[in-house]
Write a protein that holds these residues in place. Structure first.
Motif, PDB file in Angstrom:
ATOM      1  N   LYS A   1      59.661  29.898   8.053  1.00 57.68           N
ATOM      2  CA  LYS A   1      58.863  30.343   6.909  1.00 57.68           C
ATOM      3  C   LYS A   1      58.071  29.142   6.383  1.00 57.68           C
ATOM      4  O   LYS A   1      58.585  28.023   6.370  1.00 57.68           O
ATOM      5  CB  LYS A   1      59.787  30.883   5.822  1.00 57.68           C
ATOM      6  CG  LYS A   1      59.059  31.462   4.627  1.00 57.68           C
ATOM      7  CD  LYS A   1      60.038  32.046   3.635  1.00 57.68           C
ATOM      8  CE  LYS A   1      60.406  30.968   2.656  1.00 57.68           C
ATOM      9  NZ  LYS A   1      61.257  31.373   1.556  1.00 57.68           N
TER      10      LYS A   1
ATOM     11  N   THR B   1      55.716  23.594   2.585  1.00 59.84           N
ATOM     12  CA  THR B   1      57.139  23.406   2.861  1.00 59.84           C
ATOM     13  C   THR B   1      57.522  24.345   3.987  1.00 59.84           C
ATOM     14  O   THR B   1      57.341  25.565   3.877  1.00 59.84           O
ATOM     15  CB  THR B   1      58.001  23.698   1.617  1.00 59.84           C
ATOM     16  OG1 THR B   1      57.598  22.812   0.566  1.00 59.84           O
ATOM     17  CG2 THR B   1      59.475  23.487   1.924  1.00 59.84           C
TER      18      THR B   1
ATOM     19  N   SER C   1      60.466  25.924   6.192  1.00 62.25           N
ATOM     20  CA  SER C   1      61.898  26.212   6.136  1.00 62.25           C
ATOM     21  C   SER C   1      62.309  26.870   7.437  1.00 62.25           C
ATOM     22  O   SER C   1      61.616  27.774   7.930  1.00 62.25           O
ATOM     23  CB  SER C   1      62.221  27.153   4.981  1.00 62.25           C
ATOM     24  OG  SER C   1      61.822  26.591   3.759  1.00 62.25           O
TER      25      SER C   1
ATOM     26  N   SER D   1      65.703  28.742   9.113  1.00 64.31           N
ATOM     27  CA  SER D   1      67.010  29.285   8.721  1.00 64.31           C
ATOM     28  C   SER D   1      68.134  28.670   9.544  1.00 64.31           C
ATOM     29  O   SER D   1      67.967  28.332  10.720  1.00 64.31           O
ATOM     30  CB  SER D   1      67.020  30.808   8.828  1.00 64.31           C
ATOM     31  OG  SER D   1      67.007  31.215  10.170  1.00 64.31           O
TER      32      SER D   1
ATOM     33  N   ASP E   1      70.134  25.676   6.351  1.00 64.41           N
ATOM     34  CA  ASP E   1      68.675  25.738   6.370  1.00 64.41           C
ATOM     35  C   ASP E   1      68.086  24.333   6.420  1.00 64.41           C
ATOM     36  O   ASP E   1      68.600  23.405   5.797  1.00 64.41           O
ATOM     37  CB  ASP E   1      68.143  26.471   5.141  1.00 64.41           C
ATOM     38  CG  ASP E   1      68.479  27.958   5.158  1.00 64.41           C
ATOM     39  OD1 ASP E   1      69.007  28.440   6.179  1.00 64.41           O
ATOM     40  OD2 ASP E   1      68.202  28.626   4.154  1.00 64.41           O
ATOM     41  N   TYR E   2      67.012  24.185   7.188  1.00 65.75           N
ATOM     42  CA  TYR E   2      66.299  22.920   7.323  1.00 65.75           C
ATOM     43  C   TYR E   2      64.977  23.061   6.572  1.00 65.75           C
ATOM     44  O   TYR E   2      64.312  24.089   6.659  1.00 65.75           O
ATOM     45  CB  TYR E   2      66.041  22.615   8.796  1.00 65.75           C
ATOM     46  CG  TYR E   2      65.173  21.400   9.015  1.00 65.75           C
ATOM     47  CD1 TYR E   2      65.725  20.122   9.009  1.00 65.75           C
ATOM     48  CD2 TYR E   2      63.804  21.531   9.204  1.00 65.75           C
ATOM     49  CE1 TYR E   2      64.925  19.006   9.194  1.00 65.75           C
ATOM     50  CE2 TYR E   2      62.999  20.412   9.389  1.00 65.75           C
ATOM     51  CZ  TYR E   2      63.570  19.160   9.378  1.00 65.75           C
ATOM     52  OH  TYR E   2      62.769  18.048   9.560  1.00 65.75           O
ATOM     53  N   SER E   3      64.583  22.031   5.839  1.00 72.81           N
ATOM     54  CA  SER E   3      63.355  22.062   5.065  1.00 72.81           C
ATOM     55  C   SER E   3      62.538  20.793   5.322  1.00 72.81           C
ATOM     56  O   SER E   3      63.101  19.702   5.427  1.00 72.81           O
ATOM     57  CB  SER E   3      63.707  22.178   3.578  1.00 72.81           C
ATOM     58  OG  SER E   3      62.550  22.262   2.807  1.00 72.81           O
TER      59      SER E   3
ATOM     60  N   SER F   1      58.748  19.015   3.986  1.00 78.11           N
ATOM     61  CA  SER F   1      57.541  19.065   3.147  1.00 78.11           C
ATOM     62  C   SER F   1      56.479  18.175   3.761  1.00 78.11           C
ATOM     63  O   SER F   1      56.740  17.007   4.085  1.00 78.11           O
ATOM     64  CB  SER F   1      57.854  18.591   1.728  1.00 78.11           C
ATOM     65  OG  SER F   1      58.747  19.493   1.111  1.00 78.11           O
TER      66      SER F   1
END
Length: 105
Positions: free
Chosen positions: A40, A72, A74, A76, A90-92, A94
């Motif tokens: 996402k 950002t 994301s 899952s 979850d990996y994020s 930016s």
């Protein structure tokens, strides 16, 4: 367990014009699985797509990124490798997008 080793661009990095995002992973993904459902972007982009780059062992994320925007990404935690090992959480990431290159006539 599956993990992200690094990304291109790196965290807080600049996405090149017409470029995409690469997440380098510790183990391979199914080449033709539906990875895009695990990804996402905020704000959302049009034409979001993913593909597994088996040569670089990277999940590639592409689409129509707008210039001069902060995004950002994301992923899952249920993204799984070929052996069923999951990312776990979850990996994020930016990043910012660069200004579009001007094309002269």
């Amino acid at each position: 367990a599956l993990a992200v080793i690094r990304s291109a661009p790196p965290a807080s990095g600049m996405l090149s014009p017409y470029g995409g995002i690469a997440l380098y992973l510790t183990s391979p993904l199914e080449e033709f699985s539906d990875q895009v459902r695990h990804v996402k972007l905020d704000p959302p982009i049009t034409n979001l797509s993913t593909w597994w780059d088996s040569y670089d062992q990277a999940l590639r994320v592409n689409g129509d990124f707008l210039p001069l925007k902060d995004y950002t990404l994301s992923v899952s935690g249920d993204l799984a490798d070929v052996w069923g090992g999951q990312l776990g959480e979850d990996y994020s990431l930016s990043i910012s997008s660069a200004r579009t290159l001007a094309i002269s006539p």
